[in-house]
Enzyme design. Structure first.
Site, PDB file in Angstrom:
ATOM      1  N   CYS A  69       0.801  -1.230   0.000  1.00  0.00           N
ATOM      2  CA  CYS A  69       0.000   0.000   0.000  1.00  0.00           C
ATOM      3  C   CYS A  69       0.833   1.279   0.000  1.00  0.00           C
ATOM      4  O   CYS A  69       0.809   2.037  -0.956  1.00  0.00           O
ATOM      5  CB  CYS A  69      -0.948  -0.012   1.191  1.00  0.00           C
ATOM      6  SG  CYS A  69      -2.174  -1.331   1.077  1.00  0.00           S
TER       7      CYS A  69
HETATM    8  N1  LIG Z   1      -2.710  -6.425   1.214  1.00  0.00           N
HETATM    9  C1  LIG Z   1      -3.321  -5.438   1.820  1.00  0.00           C
HETATM   10  O1  LIG Z   1      -3.123  -5.234   3.016  1.00  0.00           O
HETATM   11  C2  LIG Z   1      -4.288  -4.533   1.082  1.00  0.00           C
HETATM   12  C3  LIG Z   1      -5.121  -3.698   1.834  1.00  0.00           C
HETATM   13  C4  LIG Z   1      -6.038  -2.886   1.173  1.00  0.00           C
HETATM   14  C5  LIG Z   1      -6.093  -2.887  -0.213  1.00  0.00           C
HETATM   15  N2  LIG Z   1      -5.261  -3.689  -0.933  1.00  0.00           N
HETATM   16  C6  LIG Z   1      -5.404  -3.661  -2.411  1.00  0.00           C
HETATM   17  O2  LIG Z   1      -6.116  -4.822  -2.814  1.00  0.00           O
HETATM   18  C7  LIG Z   1      -5.638  -5.271  -4.089  1.00  0.00           C
HETATM   19  C8  LIG Z   1      -5.166  -6.710  -3.955  1.00  0.00           C
HETATM   20  O3  LIG Z   1      -4.086  -6.743  -3.034  1.00  0.00           O
HETATM   21  P1  LIG Z   1      -3.600  -8.095  -2.361  1.00  0.00           P
HETATM   22  O4  LIG Z   1      -2.693  -7.687  -1.255  1.00  0.00           O
HETATM   23  O5  LIG Z   1      -4.751  -8.987  -2.060  1.00  0.00           O
HETATM   24  O6  LIG Z   1      -2.746  -8.711  -3.558  1.00  0.00           O
HETATM   25  P2  LIG Z   1      -2.208 -10.219  -3.660  1.00  0.00           P
HETATM   26  O7  LIG Z   1      -1.060 -10.156  -4.601  1.00  0.00           O
HETATM   27  O8  LIG Z   1      -2.022 -10.812  -2.313  1.00  0.00           O
HETATM   28  O9  LIG Z   1      -3.415 -11.000  -4.322  1.00  0.00           O
HETATM   29  C9  LIG Z   1      -3.883 -10.722  -5.598  1.00  0.00           C
HETATM   30  C10 LIG Z   1      -4.159 -12.044  -6.302  1.00  0.00           C
HETATM   31  O10 LIG Z   1      -4.732 -11.741  -7.560  1.00  0.00           O
HETATM   32  C11 LIG Z   1      -4.298 -12.737  -8.476  1.00  0.00           C
HETATM   33  N3  LIG Z   1      -4.522 -12.265  -9.843  1.00  0.00           N
HETATM   34  C12 LIG Z   1      -3.804 -11.375 -10.554  1.00  0.00           C
HETATM   35  N4  LIG Z   1      -4.369 -11.205 -11.760  1.00  0.00           N
HETATM   36  C13 LIG Z   1      -5.466 -11.995 -11.816  1.00  0.00           C
HETATM   37  C14 LIG Z   1      -6.450 -12.238 -12.776  1.00  0.00           C
HETATM   38  N5  LIG Z   1      -6.441 -11.631 -13.962  1.00  0.00           N
HETATM   39  N6  LIG Z   1      -7.417 -13.128 -12.494  1.00  0.00           N
HETATM   40  C15 LIG Z   1      -7.444 -13.766 -11.304  1.00  0.00           C
HETATM   41  N7  LIG Z   1      -6.539 -13.569 -10.339  1.00  0.00           N
HETATM   42  C16 LIG Z   1      -5.557 -12.685 -10.585  1.00  0.00           C
HETATM   43  C17 LIG Z   1      -2.862 -12.965  -8.097  1.00  0.00           C
HETATM   44  O11 LIG Z   1      -2.393 -14.213  -8.548  1.00  0.00           O
HETATM   45  C18 LIG Z   1      -2.928 -12.877  -6.561  1.00  0.00           C
HETATM   46  O12 LIG Z   1      -3.084 -14.156  -5.968  1.00  0.00           O
HETATM   47  C19 LIG Z   1      -4.555  -4.284  -4.493  1.00  0.00           C
HETATM   48  O13 LIG Z   1      -5.118  -3.277  -5.265  1.00  0.00           O
HETATM   49  C20 LIG Z   1      -4.095  -3.714  -3.159  1.00  0.00           C
HETATM   50  O14 LIG Z   1      -3.546  -2.423  -3.295  1.00  0.00           O
HETATM   51  C21 LIG Z   1      -4.374  -4.529  -0.314  1.00  0.00           C
END
Ligand SMILES: NC(=O)c1ccc[n+]([C@@H]2O[C@H](COP(=O)([O-])OP(=O)(O)OC[C@H]3O[C@@H](n4cnc5c(N)ncnc54)[C@H](O)[C@@H]3O)[C@@H](O)[C@H]2O)c1
Length: 419
Positions: free
Chosen positions: A261
């Site tokens: 983030c």
């Molecule tokens: N991790 C956090 O603490 C957090 C908190 C708030 C918001 N976010 C936001 O949430 C979003 C996701 O973050 P995250 O931490 O869960 O990421 P992550 O990398 O842990 O998970 C995302 C998943 O999406 C999958 N993916 C990518 N492209 C894909 C597709 N086309 N179809 C299906 N699956 C696909 C990846 O393989 C991965 O497993 C981001 O925008 C991030 O900024 C994250």
């Protein structure tokens, strides 16, 4: 009849949502392009700290959760939530994952279905970027044929007090009916839902929250550098300021910011302001500058301290405590601790690092993973506390280490220097 929910992306955001939705009575399909993750989930194993294996296994056994790499398993969905990564590419938003997810899900949208974006992104993404993609691929139009909204995720991995269920959830829709549908969905998942008037407001809300944190961390980081030069204990001043019951919020210095983030989201905001208005968002630029310089600051301060002991960084044995970007979790994405480790190794130090949360990590060249045993602590020319996991024995470090450089304010004593 039970509703079918598809959660695209089974990561730190998508998996907890999928599990909560199973508990709320939805039939859930978790789609992910990562074959390894999908296999683990279907074997009842979790890779997200806050989700125990048993919860994933029980969800699978209930027959109401399936992980899949195949979008065909999403067919017939009532609701779809997109939680894919939103990284930066050369400083600009990289929406390729949202595009791929949108294009894959679009042909499966049926009249009356709802699509919600949760990925963090700049204002306008839902209406100006995702909506046309979904309309083109589905040959339907929103809001007449299907509903669309945006709801930012506020999950804080490792936080024992605040979780998905008890953190208020901001929701939005592209029209009143979409908003009602999005709101109705999250009301089944979380205790409190906060509707706002448009997806742009909800998108900006998320970027404001993270930019606020980023800027305030930069403030105390820079103040910490100056306070040190003035010979004032910044940590004591911060603790004293935090006794004010109003108008102040406690932020602390550290070796930089990491995770998915803070190093990224504020740049989504500054990029969109530059694009839309031609202005530089100076607060973000300054905060980026300061926070990105913190790993160098740590390396510099440790180098000076070793020098005082008649030692050079080259050839010194260093033990780094903590590699992940925050305490008590194993997530090393964008971790400043890894940057510090790599910098010391490049300077020719013998770098050893301990982090019991970290698994399957490719370490910077020249860095060895060890346990923080009494012998390791005692054998190091300098022990550098980078991530203050509660499991490290800080009292032992105070007793047996020759020298401790503490970026997290966990140790005291004549052999300790704090950032
Ligand atoms: N991790 C956090 O603490 C957090 C908190 C708030 C918001 N976010 C936001 O949430 C979003 C996701 O973050 P995250 O931490 O869960 O990421 P992550 O990398 O842990 O998970 C995302 C998943 O999406 C999958 N993916 C990518 N492209 C894909 C597709 N086309 N179809 C299906 N699956 C696909 C990846 O393989 C991965 O497993 C981001 O925008 C991030 O900024 C994250």
């Amino acid at each position: 009849m039970r509703e079918k929910l598809v959660v695209v992306g089974q990561g730190y955001v998508g998996l907890p949502l999928a599990m909560a939705a199973v508990d709320a009575g939805f039939d859930v399909v978790g789609i992910d392009v990562d074959d390894w993750r999908v296999k683990r989930l279907n074997a009842g194993e979790s890779y997200v700290e806050d989700i125990p294996d048993e919860q994933v296994a029980a969800a699978g056994r209930s027959g109401r959760y399936l992980a899949s790499t195949d979008y065909a398993d999403a067919e017939g969905f009532d609701l779809c939530v997109i939680t894919v990564p939103t990284p930066l590419c050369e400083g600009a938003p990289d929406l390729r994952h949202i595009a791929a997810a949108g294009r894959s899900i679009a042909p499966l949208i049926r009249p009356g279905a709802t699509v919600i974006l949760e990925s963090t992104t700049y204002p306008g993404t839902t209406e100006e970027y995702l909506l046309p993609l979904l309309e083109e691929g589905s040959e339907l139009s929103a809001p007449d044929d299907f509903h669309l909204g945006y709801s930012p995720e506020r999950i804080d991995p490792g936080n024992e007090r605040w979780n998905l269920g008890n953190t208020p959830k901001v929701v939005s829709g592209i029209d009143e009916r979409s908003l009602k549908r999005v709101q109705g969905f999250y009301e089944r998942i979380v205790q409190e839902v906060v509707p706002v008037s448009s997806p742009k407001s909800a998108e900006l809300c998320k970027l404001l929250e993270n930019t606020f944190r980023h800027v305030n961390i930069a403030l105390v980081n820079e103040l910490g550098i100056f306070a040190h030069q003035l010979g004032i204990d910044v940590w004591e001043a911060i603790d004293a300021a935090a006794t004010k019951p109003f108008g102040y919020m406690r932020f602390v210095p550290g070796p930089g910011v990491g995770g998915h983030c803070l190093p990224i989201d504020p740049s989504y905001l500054s990029w969109s302001i530059k694009r839309g208005l031609g202005h530089n968002f100076r607060f973000v630029e300054l905060a980026n500058d300061i926070n990105r310089s913190m790993p160098d600051q740590v390396v510099h301060r440790v180098g000076l301290a070793l020098n005082e002991h008649g030692k050079a960084v080259r050839g010194s044995r260093l033990l780094l405590l903590g590699l992940s970007y925050k305490k008590n979790v194993g997530d090393c994405r964008e971790s400043p601790a890894l940057e510090v480790a790599g910098a010391f190794a490049k300077l020719g130090a013998h770098v050893r690092a301990a982090d019991p949360y970290v698994r399957d990590l490719r370490l910077p060249h020249g860095v060895d993973l060890v346990e923080a045993t009494s012998n390791e602590l005692a054998a190091a020319d300098a022990v550098v506390i980078l991530t203050d996991h509660d499991c490290f024995d800080y009292r032992l470090a105070e007793q047996v280490c020759t020298f401790v450089f503490d970026t997290r304010n966990r140790c005291r004593g004549p052999n300790v220097r704090r950032l």
